[in-house]
Design a protein around this motif. Structure first.
Motif, mmCIF file in Angstrom:
data_model
loop_
_atom_site.group_PDB
_atom_site.id
_atom_site.type_symbol
_atom_site.label_atom_id
_atom_site.label_comp_id
_atom_site.label_asym_id
_atom_site.label_seq_id
_atom_site.Cartn_x
_atom_site.Cartn_y
_atom_site.Cartn_z
ATOM 1 N N ASN A 25 0.833 -1.212 0.000
ATOM 2 C CA ASN A 25 0.000 0.000 0.000
ATOM 3 C C ASN A 25 0.867 1.261 0.000
ATOM 4 N N THR A 131 1.266 6.661 7.572
ATOM 5 C CA THR A 131 0.681 5.342 7.812
ATOM 6 C C THR A 131 1.599 4.232 7.309
ATOM 7 N N SER A 151 -2.668 -8.084 6.024
ATOM 8 C CA SER A 151 -3.741 -7.768 5.074
ATOM 9 C C SER A 151 -3.981 -6.271 4.939
ATOM 10 N N HIS A 152 -3.758 -5.512 5.995
ATOM 11 C CA HIS A 152 -3.983 -4.066 5.956
ATOM 12 C C HIS A 152 -2.826 -3.309 5.300
ATOM 13 N N ASP A 156 -5.863 -6.068 -1.654
ATOM 14 C CA ASP A 156 -6.461 -7.394 -1.451
ATOM 15 C C ASP A 156 -5.896 -8.462 -2.379
ATOM 16 N N HIS A 159 -2.452 -9.402 -1.307
ATOM 17 C CA HIS A 159 -2.467 -10.182 -0.069
ATOM 18 C C HIS A 159 -2.836 -11.640 -0.351
#
Length: 170
Positions: A25, A131, A151-152, A156, A159
């Motif tokens: 991310n 973050t 996962s965060h 998706d 992951h």
């Protein structure tokens, strides 16, 4: 035809390079921000023959394409060799790099100065979203290998691919 070229304006191009094994991310945040600043953004999956990745280059490129489709101006390619050669071949005057910490800056500044000296390509440093300031592909793989929930930290699709690979399902 629409966009800058149809209006006789130069197309603003940039590249976001990396190994992306896998894309996180944090990477995606930098790519998304670059896609808002430039007309065309290339994601260059750099090939390092001396490193054995968890995912093949083709798998990484496929995952990146899947998670960047919403931007519409992102092209994913691989490259083996000097990043400035990739830039020269595509008329890309700018490299966009995310910086997580001061420790990143020392290395990235040297690379930016070398790239500029070799070809005149500029490097733009984008501060990472706080973050994701601790996030790296290596750390994600290590935590996931020990069963930690990452996962965060990943899109998706990425992951799912990571979990499958670590389980030996792919």
């Amino acid at each position: 035809m629409t966009g800058p070229e149809s209006e006789g304006l130069p197309v603003r191009r940039a590249v976001c390079p990396g190994s992306f094994d896998p894309i996180t991310n944090g990477h995606l945040d930098i790519i998304a921000r670059a896609s808002r600043l430039y007309d065309e953004v290339y994601v260059a999956v750099m090939i390092n023959q001396s490193k054995k990745g968890l995912f093949t280059v083709d798998e990484r490129m496929d995952l990146i394409r899947r998670v960047t489709t919403e931007y519409g101006n992102v092209t994913v390619e691989s490259h083996h060799g000097l990043l400035v050669d990739f830039c020269k071949a595509r008329g890309i005057p700018a490299i966009v790099k995310g910086l997580r910490a001061v420790s990143d800056f020392d290395y990235e500044l040297q690379m930016a100065q070398m790239n500029n000296g070799l070809s005149g390509v500029e490097t733009l440093f984008v501060p990472t979203n706080p973050t994701y300031s601790f996030l790296s592909s290596s750390l994600v793989k290590e935590v996931a290998a020990w069963g930690g929930d990452v996962s965060h930290l990943l899109p998706d699709a990425v992951h799912r691919a990571l979990v499958e690979r670590l389980r030996g399902e792919v």
